[in-house]
Write an enzyme that holds these catalytic residues in place. Sequence first.
Site, PDB file in Angstrom:
ATOM      1  N   TYR A  23      -3.993  77.050  26.364  1.00 18.51           N
ATOM      2  CA  TYR A  23      -5.288  77.588  26.804  1.00 18.51           C
ATOM      3  C   TYR A  23      -5.563  78.893  26.073  1.00 18.51           C
ATOM      4  O   TYR A  23      -6.695  79.174  25.682  1.00 18.51           O
ATOM      5  CB  TYR A  23      -5.279  77.812  28.317  1.00 18.51           C
ATOM      6  CG  TYR A  23      -5.232  76.527  29.119  1.00 18.51           C
ATOM      7  CD1 TYR A  23      -6.396  75.924  29.557  1.00 18.51           C
ATOM      8  CD2 TYR A  23      -4.016  75.929  29.433  1.00 18.51           C
ATOM      9  CE1 TYR A  23      -6.354  74.749  30.289  1.00 18.51           C
ATOM     10  CE2 TYR A  23      -3.962  74.767  30.173  1.00 18.51           C
ATOM     11  CZ  TYR A  23      -5.131  74.173  30.593  1.00 18.51           C
ATOM     12  OH  TYR A  23      -5.076  73.013  31.311  1.00 18.51           O
ATOM     13  N   ASN A  46     -14.647  69.387  33.153  1.00 18.55           N
ATOM     14  CA  ASN A  46     -14.953  68.614  31.959  1.00 18.55           C
ATOM     15  C   ASN A  46     -15.648  67.306  32.337  1.00 18.55           C
ATOM     16  O   ASN A  46     -15.088  66.490  33.043  1.00 18.55           O
ATOM     17  CB  ASN A  46     -13.645  68.319  31.209  1.00 18.55           C
ATOM     18  CG  ASN A  46     -13.877  67.471  29.975  1.00 18.55           C
ATOM     19  OD1 ASN A  46     -15.005  67.168  29.617  1.00 18.55           O
ATOM     20  ND2 ASN A  46     -12.798  67.092  29.324  1.00 18.55           N
ATOM     21  N   CYS A  54      -9.205  67.056  26.570  1.00 18.07           N
ATOM     22  CA  CYS A  54      -8.696  68.220  27.269  1.00 18.07           C
ATOM     23  C   CYS A  54      -7.239  68.020  27.692  1.00 18.07           C
ATOM     24  O   CYS A  54      -6.592  68.969  28.119  1.00 18.07           O
ATOM     25  CB  CYS A  54      -9.555  68.532  28.485  1.00 18.07           C
ATOM     26  SG  CYS A  54      -9.617  67.209  29.684  1.00 18.07           S
ATOM     27  N   HIS A  55      -6.717  66.799  27.533  1.00 20.98           N
ATOM     28  CA  HIS A  55      -5.310  66.580  27.896  1.00 20.98           C
ATOM     29  C   HIS A  55      -4.379  67.158  26.828  1.00 20.98           C
ATOM     30  O   HIS A  55      -3.179  67.229  27.035  1.00 20.98           O
ATOM     31  CB  HIS A  55      -5.042  65.083  28.067  1.00 20.98           C
ATOM     32  CG  HIS A  55      -5.319  64.260  26.867  1.00 20.98           C
ATOM     33  ND1 HIS A  55      -6.580  63.783  26.559  1.00 20.98           N
ATOM     34  CD2 HIS A  55      -4.513  63.837  25.869  1.00 20.98           C
ATOM     35  CE1 HIS A  55      -6.523  63.085  25.442  1.00 20.98           C
ATOM     36  NE2 HIS A  55      -5.285  63.112  24.983  1.00 20.98           N
ATOM     37  N   GLU A  84       0.079  59.207  22.599  1.00 22.70           N
ATOM     38  CA  GLU A  84      -0.199  59.783  21.277  1.00 22.70           C
ATOM     39  C   GLU A  84       1.079  60.196  20.541  1.00 22.70           C
ATOM     40  O   GLU A  84       1.013  60.722  19.444  1.00 22.70           O
ATOM     41  CB  GLU A  84      -1.111  61.008  21.431  1.00 22.70           C
ATOM     42  CG  GLU A  84      -2.462  60.650  22.021  1.00 22.70           C
ATOM     43  CD  GLU A  84      -3.371  61.855  22.148  1.00 22.70           C
ATOM     44  OE1 GLU A  84      -2.903  62.986  21.923  1.00 22.70           O
ATOM     45  OE2 GLU A  84      -4.550  61.654  22.472  1.00 22.70           O
TER      46      GLU A  84
END
Length: 110
Positions: A23, A46, A54-55, A84
């Site tokens: 952040y 969001n 945003c993850h 991912e």
Amino acid sequence: MTELEEAVWSRLRRIPPGRVCSYGDLAEAIGRPGSARALGRLLSKNPEPIVTPCHRVVLSDGRLGGYMGGYERSSQKQELLEIEGVKVLEGVVVDFPRIRFRFPPEGSGP
DNA sequence: CGATTGACCGCTA
DNA sequence: TTAGCGGCCAATC
């Protein structure tokens, strides 16, 4: 959609899959160092959690942090990251400093 | 308007 | 080394 929100989403979309940032990193990237907590507040509302990745934003020490409104859904955040290729153990991103995404200095983009 | 809240951060004991 | 605590900024009450 405020100007700040737009700046946040646009930077967020530049983080490639398999990489994460904190952040604080994001706050610095939009020219507002120190506003990490405020950004978390924005991300919590969001509107499109999947398109806007945003993850890929975690705590500065590698812990996952919250997802979609609170800490309850952080397990889903973990699943998305693992898809991912990001490894997570005990709620902490493995080898966080190495896969951490560095935002390019401002003005280097389009 | 001032006060409170929250997906945080870094220093201190 | 690991907890705890105050500070931070933007949105909401």
